[in-house]
Design an enzyme around this catalytic site. Structure first.
Site, PDB file in Angstrom:
ATOM      1  CB  ALA A  92      20.835  43.428  49.260  1.00  0.00           C
ATOM      2  CG  ASP A  93      18.051  46.273  43.754  1.00  0.00           C
ATOM      3  OD1 ASP A  93      17.399  47.173  44.327  1.00  0.00           O
ATOM      4  OD2 ASP A  93      17.720  45.779  42.657  1.00  0.00           O
ATOM      5  CB  THR A  94      15.300  41.763  45.701  1.00  0.00           C
ATOM      6  OG1 THR A  94      16.191  41.345  46.734  1.00  0.00           O
ATOM      7  CG2 THR A  94      14.496  40.567  45.218  1.00  0.00           C
ATOM      8  CB  SER A 108      22.970  41.841  43.273  1.00  0.00           C
ATOM      9  OG  SER A 108      22.756  41.181  42.039  1.00  0.00           O
TER      10      SER A 108
END
Length: 198
Positions: A77-79, A114
């Site tokens: 995930a990436d924020t 995402s």
């Protein structure tokens, strides 16, 4: 389901993501997956987080293959935080954290997370966008928060689940997405790979 049925690989060092997955009853094994997280010229926030989630999944899957580990779903995930089209990552230092918090003061911004799940050559992706409304912050508010040490490992220089909760008037979207792993989207993805949730 038995614990072995729900075991996944997690290509993230975030304790918050681990806690949220464990809250869902997912058993995990951490995989170290380093990538270049630089923003590409003209890259929009959703395109950026989706690209990084995919790249982290690919890097994590390479580790699984290179180590001869069993085939199981791998989650990455990436924020990021975005305001007026500018992407705000993790602050470089206290001055950078203060700059970010001043920018958010008395305004709303978006938090984009995402999530990707990969197993073998299959990859599925979902994104969450949440509007976060900050109250006006004084310089004392900002300095006290920076002095707490909390901003430095977080996109946008704050954590909704920590001391910065007092800055947030309301949100429109996913609370867990702002934490770094939107639970609804994550459960939807893992369900595609055979996981069952209550």
């Amino acid at each position: 389901m038995t614990p072995s049925d729900t075991r996944i690989y997690l290509a993230s060092g975030s304790p918050r993501r681990r806690e949220l997955l464990e809250q869902l009853g997912v058993h995990l094994e951490r995989i170290h997956a380093d990538i270049d997280e630089s923003v590409q010229p003209g890259e929009a926030a959703v395109a950026y987080t989706e690209r990084l989630a995919r790249e982290k999944a690919a890097a994590g899957w390479a580790v699984v293959q290179n180590c001869g580990l069993p085939s199981r779903p791998l989650l990455s995930a990436d924020t990021t935080v975005v305001l007026d089209g500018e992407i705000y990552g993790k602050p470089a230092d206290a001055a950078d954290a203060a700059r970010m918090l001043r920018a958010f003061s008395g305004r709303s911004h978006q938090v984009v997370t995402s999530v990707a799940v990969r197993q073998d050559e299959r990859i599925e992706l979902r994104s969450s966008i949440t509007e976060v409304y900050f109250r006006a912050l004084s310089e004392d508010d900002i300095q006290r928060y920076i002095d707490s040490g909390e901003p430095f490992d977080k996109a946008g220089a704050y954590g909704i689940q920590g001391l910065a909760a007092v800055f947030i008037q309301r949100i429109e979207g996913s609370y867990t997405g702002v934490m770094g792993l939107p639970v609804f989207e994550t459960a939807t993805l893992l369900s595609l790979f055979g996981h069952q949730f209550p």
